[in-house]
Write a protein that holds these residues in place. Sequence first.
Motif, PDB file in Angstrom:
ATOM      1  N   SER A 133      18.209   4.764  35.064  1.00 39.84           N
ATOM      2  CA  SER A 133      17.700   5.495  36.229  1.00 39.84           C
ATOM      3  C   SER A 133      17.935   4.739  37.534  1.00 39.84           C
ATOM      4  O   SER A 133      17.984   5.346  38.607  1.00 39.84           O
ATOM      5  CB  SER A 133      16.203   5.770  36.068  1.00 39.84           C
ATOM      6  OG  SER A 133      15.479   4.560  35.935  1.00 39.84           O
ATOM      7  N   THR A 134      18.074   3.428  37.468  1.00 44.06           N
ATOM      8  CA  THR A 134      18.339   2.616  38.665  1.00 44.06           C
ATOM      9  C   THR A 134      19.353   1.538  38.309  1.00 44.06           C
ATOM     10  O   THR A 134      19.565   1.209  37.137  1.00 44.06           O
ATOM     11  CB  THR A 134      17.060   1.940  39.194  1.00 44.06           C
ATOM     12  OG1 THR A 134      16.501   1.119  38.154  1.00 44.06           O
ATOM     13  CG2 THR A 134      16.039   2.970  39.647  1.00 44.06           C
ATOM     14  N   SER A 178       9.290  11.467  38.056  1.00 41.06           N
ATOM     15  CA  SER A 178       9.897  10.947  39.275  1.00 41.06           C
ATOM     16  C   SER A 178       8.847  10.520  40.291  1.00 41.06           C
ATOM     17  O   SER A 178       9.140   9.828  41.254  1.00 41.06           O
ATOM     18  CB  SER A 178      10.828  11.999  39.893  1.00 41.06           C
ATOM     19  OG  SER A 178      10.078  13.116  40.313  1.00 41.06           O
ATOM     20  N   PRO A 187      10.387   6.080  42.540  1.00 45.91           N
ATOM     21  CA  PRO A 187      11.823   6.213  42.833  1.00 45.91           C
ATOM     22  C   PRO A 187      12.139   7.188  43.952  1.00 45.91           C
ATOM     23  O   PRO A 187      13.091   6.980  44.708  1.00 45.91           O
ATOM     24  CB  PRO A 187      12.397   6.689  41.489  1.00 45.91           C
ATOM     25  CG  PRO A 187      11.455   6.161  40.466  1.00 45.91           C
ATOM     26  CD  PRO A 187      10.093   6.224  41.111  1.00 45.91           C
ATOM     27  N   ASP A 191      16.212   5.285  48.360  1.00 43.60           N
ATOM     28  CA  ASP A 191      17.553   5.586  47.867  1.00 43.60           C
ATOM     29  C   ASP A 191      18.383   4.321  47.701  1.00 43.60           C
ATOM     30  O   ASP A 191      19.227   4.242  46.814  1.00 43.60           O
ATOM     31  CB  ASP A 191      18.275   6.533  48.830  1.00 43.60           C
ATOM     32  CG  ASP A 191      17.670   7.930  48.832  1.00 43.60           C
ATOM     33  OD1 ASP A 191      17.618   8.551  47.763  1.00 43.60           O
ATOM     34  OD2 ASP A 191      17.239   8.393  49.911  1.00 43.60           O
ATOM     35  N   THR A 264      19.437   4.501  43.043  1.00 42.23           N
ATOM     36  CA  THR A 264      18.969   5.420  42.012  1.00 42.23           C
ATOM     37  C   THR A 264      20.155   6.294  41.596  1.00 42.23           C
ATOM     38  O   THR A 264      21.220   6.266  42.228  1.00 42.23           O
ATOM     39  CB  THR A 264      17.846   6.319  42.540  1.00 42.23           C
ATOM     40  OG1 THR A 264      18.386   7.174  43.569  1.00 42.23           O
ATOM     41  CG2 THR A 264      16.703   5.477  43.133  1.00 42.23           C
TER      42      THR A 264
END
Length: 389
Positions: A133-134, A178, A187, A191, A264
Motif C-alpha cells: 500500500s505504500t 483507508s 494514508p 500523497d 501511496t
Amino acid sequence: MERRTNRWLLLALALLLSITIVRHADIGRIRHVAHNITNRLRPLYTGAHANTTLGFGAIIAVSRPGSPRREGLIRAANITEIDITIPDQPQWNAEDIANLRAAENSTLTRGSALAWLGHLNALRYFLHNTTLSTVLILEDDVDFSLHLRTHQIPLAATAMRMIASNLTVPPSPRSHKSRLQNYWGIPNTWDLLYLGHCGDIYPPESLASLPQSQVIIYPDPTLPPHSALHGKTSSQLSDLHVPEGHRLLHPSIFPLCTFAIALTRHSAQRILTQYAACEADGGTEAYDVRILEACRDPTFRCWTVNPELFHHVEAESEIATVNGGGQWSVTEADGDRREEAFNIGCGVRSLAVREGESVAEARERLRGEERCRIGGVEGDEVTQGGQRS
C-alpha cells in the motif's frame, strides 16, 4: 544498555511534552508556542524501533545494472537492519528516451532521461505488487544515519501521525481501512513524504502562512548541531528560530531532489500517468522538477521532514558522466569535503567495518564511537516553548 534505554525514555518524554507548533506570528520571526498534546500523542508514540521497511510496505532502490553505488547501499542496509529491494532495470534504448522527451523544446539530457526512466521503473514495480500500500523509493547513492531505524524514523512517523490526526480525511470510494491510522498516519492525508532531499528552502513568511496545525517542530537528538549542517540548512533553521536538536515536519514548499520519497499507490499512479509520464512541453531539467511541480498541485499533498533523513554521498555524477563530462559534487561545489553526506550525522556509508568483524559486531561498536553517540535533547533541557534552558 541501561544508559541507552534511559536516554531513549528521556527522549520519549521530551517528544510527548515538547513538540512545538509554528504559530502565525510576525513575518520575519517565527515564535514557538507550546502546544499541550501529551494526551493526544501518547497513543500514537510507542518508542519502539521501526520495522525493517521503516513502516512502509517496501523500500525500493533505483539502481542501474552495474552501478558502483549499489554495494555501499547494501552494506549500509545490512548494518542498519533495513530491507531494500532493487528491481531489475531494462536496457533503455533511444526509443525509450524519445518517448520521454517533450514534443516541443525538450531540454532533457540523455543522462537525466536515464535517471528519470529508472524512477518510473521503480513506480511500476511497486504498483505491480498489489500487496503493497505504500513504498519508500531511494536513489542508490543515499547515505543515512546509523540511528535511522532506531530513532529518526520513529520520531518522524510520530510527528506525521500527529499531523494526520489534525487533518480532515477526504472522502474516498475505497474501503473504510483507508481512514484507519497506520505507522505514517492516515494514508488519505498524504500523497508524498520527502524524507530525503537537497533542501526545502524558503523564507520564514512561507512557513508562517501555513496552517498552525500542519507545522510541527519535534526533538531529535541524532540531528547534528547547526554548525555541522550545510550552510543553507543552518541559515534556514536560524532564520526560523528552530532550536538545536529539532527537526520540522511541514507541507512541502520548495523541495528539490528525490533522494528518498514515500508514496501511496494512488500517488504513485498519478506520478506515473499524470505528472511524470514524460517531460513537459517547453522542457524539464529532471525528474525531481516534475515531482516538485506535482507538489504545487493542491490536490497532491506533499510533506517534508526538514532537515532531511537521507542525502546523497559525494561521488561522481552518473548523469554528468553519461552526458560526457562535468562531474558534479555537492561537497566540492560548496568547498567543503567531508566523510559523510551533508546533514547526516553518523552516516553509515562512511563507517568502516573491520576485517573479520560481523555486521552485528560492527553495528554495536559503531554506536559507541564519538560521532555516533546520541546527545542533544534531554528531558530536563526542554522548556514549554521548545527552547533549550
